[in-house]
Design an enzyme around this catalytic site. Structure first.
Site, mmCIF file in Angstrom:
data_model
loop_
_atom_site.group_PDB
_atom_site.id
_atom_site.type_symbol
_atom_site.label_atom_id
_atom_site.label_comp_id
_atom_site.label_asym_id
_atom_site.label_seq_id
_atom_site.Cartn_x
_atom_site.Cartn_y
_atom_site.Cartn_z
ATOM 1 N N ASN A 9 0.876 -1.179 0.000
ATOM 2 C CA ASN A 9 0.000 0.000 0.000
ATOM 3 C C ASN A 9 0.906 1.219 0.000
ATOM 4 O OD1 ASN A 9 -1.769 2.055 0.465
ATOM 5 N ND2 ASN A 9 -2.410 1.389 2.501
ATOM 6 N N TRP A 10 1.024 1.824 -1.161
ATOM 7 C CA TRP A 10 1.947 2.967 -1.273
ATOM 8 C C TRP A 10 1.426 4.207 -0.562
ATOM 9 C CZ3 TRP A 10 3.686 3.118 -7.168
ATOM 10 C CH2 TRP A 10 4.413 1.947 -7.461
ATOM 11 N N LYS A 11 0.140 4.210 -0.230
ATOM 12 C CA LYS A 11 -0.492 5.397 0.375
ATOM 13 C C LYS A 11 -0.245 6.607 -0.537
ATOM 14 C CE LYS A 11 -0.241 3.153 4.826
ATOM 15 N NZ LYS A 11 -0.187 3.254 6.285
ATOM 16 N N HIS A 94 -9.607 1.330 4.913
ATOM 17 C CA HIS A 94 -8.329 1.508 5.609
ATOM 18 C C HIS A 94 -8.560 2.426 6.814
ATOM 19 C CE1 HIS A 94 -4.217 2.551 6.552
ATOM 20 N NE2 HIS A 94 -3.848 1.492 5.844
ATOM 21 N N GLU A 96 -6.944 4.792 7.888
ATOM 22 C CA GLU A 96 -6.720 6.216 7.589
ATOM 23 C C GLU A 96 -7.953 6.830 6.946
ATOM 24 O OE1 GLU A 96 -3.032 5.540 5.521
ATOM 25 O OE2 GLU A 96 -2.106 4.990 7.423
ATOM 26 N N GLU A 165 -5.370 -4.832 10.508
ATOM 27 C CA GLU A 165 -4.354 -3.801 10.711
ATOM 28 C C GLU A 165 -4.624 -3.080 12.026
ATOM 29 O OE1 GLU A 165 -2.490 -2.670 6.623
ATOM 30 O OE2 GLU A 165 -4.007 -1.205 7.180
ATOM 31 N N GLY A 171 2.547 2.343 10.812
ATOM 32 C CA GLY A 171 3.501 3.438 10.659
ATOM 33 C C GLY A 171 4.208 3.809 11.953
ATOM 34 N N SER A 209 3.406 -2.101 10.275
ATOM 35 C CA SER A 209 4.862 -2.193 10.468
ATOM 36 C C SER A 209 5.440 -3.555 10.109
ATOM 37 C CB SER A 209 5.249 -1.797 11.902
ATOM 38 O OG SER A 209 4.851 -0.461 12.168
ATOM 39 N N GLY A 230 2.850 -1.171 4.253
ATOM 40 C CA GLY A 230 2.907 0.257 3.958
ATOM 41 C C GLY A 230 4.320 0.698 3.655
ATOM 42 N N GLY A 231 4.970 1.288 4.655
ATOM 43 C CA GLY A 231 6.295 1.880 4.480
ATOM 44 C C GLY A 231 7.301 0.986 3.750
HETATM 45 P P1 13P Z 1 2.997 0.414 7.646
HETATM 46 O O1 13P Z 1 3.501 -0.883 7.062
HETATM 47 O O2 13P Z 1 3.724 1.621 7.157
HETATM 48 O O3 13P Z 1 2.881 0.338 9.141
HETATM 49 O O4 13P Z 1 1.497 0.591 7.092
HETATM 50 C C1 13P Z 1 0.618 -0.465 7.182
HETATM 51 C C2 13P Z 1 -0.599 -0.123 6.424
HETATM 52 O O5 13P Z 1 -1.361 0.740 6.808
HETATM 53 C C3 13P Z 1 -0.845 -0.845 5.164
HETATM 54 O O6 13P Z 1 -2.118 -0.586 4.688
#
Ligand code: 13P
Length: 247
Positions: A9-11, A94, A96, A165, A171, A209, A230-231
């Site tokens: 997930n590149w966000k 998600h 977010e 999640e 994050g 994470s 994510g990251g």
């Molecule tokens: P991180 O891997 O950066 O913690 O993000 C997880 C995430 O929200 C994937 O959708």
């Protein structure tokens, strides 16, 4: 046994130049992979990344979609449009989006329904906040979030992907321990089993994470069928290490 699914997930990250470099580096490292791989990219880059992932064995994903089919919904992106760009997966609900855009369980369920109706696999995210975990409400929260999607989607529920999640792990560098994650995944699996005879087909991903160092242990758990990353999905070597751990 079903293959694991590792989805990045590149966000809200990326540019034409960095996307090209990242996907080319990923493609170069895909040989011998033994799992499904997807990248969920910002909407403006769907066309670019569609071309970049062609013939690489990677699938294309979106990060959200509208619950509406089409019409006067300024700024929204429809499932039909995503399909037009070869999108296979769309993340819905998600944390977010739930947190910053007020998405409710009911709306997330409608988005999942719209995706399924258009042949896109929704990756339905569920997860508790730190306050909810500390109050002993983890199970209640994730079950409520998934129940809305089951209620709206009935027998199609075996076609979704679920992503657990924990909000406190996103994050933050704080990962749920493999045991903590497995415990919640087992709850979600049991809930799916009560709704469909095909619950074992459903991928339940862990997200929060996940990185090159902790992926193997998480992915070794009985009910962890992959990761939503994510990251670490923005760095080719890290994402490729996670893909390599998914066997
Ligand atoms: P991180 O891997 O950066 O913690 O993000 C997880 C995430 O929200 C994937 O959708």
């Amino acid at each position: 046994m079903k293959k694991k699914l590792i989805a990045g997930n590149w966000k809200m990250n990326g540019s034409s130049a960095s996307n090209e470099a990242l996907v080319k580096a990923l493609a170069a490292g895909m040989d011998g992979k033994d799992c499904l791989v997807a990248v969920c990219v910002p909407a403006p880059y769907l066309g670019q990344v569609q071309a970049l992932v062609a013939n690489t064995g990677m699938d294309l994903g979106a990060q959200d979609l509208s619950q509406h089919e089409s019409g006067a919904y300024t700024g929204e992106v429809s499932a039909v449009m995503l399909k037009d760009f070869g999108v296979r997966y769309a993340i819905v609900g998600h944390s977010e989006r739930r947190q910053y855009h007020g998405e409710t369980d009911a709306l997330v369920a409608l988005k999942a329904q719209r995706a399924l109706a258009n042949g896109i696999t929704p990756i339905v995210c569920v997860g508790e906040t730190l306050a909810e975990r500390e109050a002993g409400q983890t199970e209640e929260v994730v079950k409520r979030q998934l129940a809305a999607v089951i209620h709206t989607n009935g027998h199609c529920i075996s076609e979704i992907v679920v992503a657990y999640e924990p909000v406190w792990a996103i994050g933050t560098g704080k990962t749920a321990s493999p045991e903590q994650a497995q415990e919640v995944h087992a709850v979600l699996r049991a809930q799916l089993k009560a709704a469909t005879p095909h619950a074992d087909r459903v991928h339940i991903l862990y997200g929060g994470s996940m990185n090159a160092a902790n992926a193997a242990q998480l992915l070794a758990q009985t009910d962890i069928d992959g990761g939503l990353v994510g990251g670490a999905s923005l760095k080719a070597p890290d994402f490729l290490s996670i893909v390599a751990a998914a066997r």
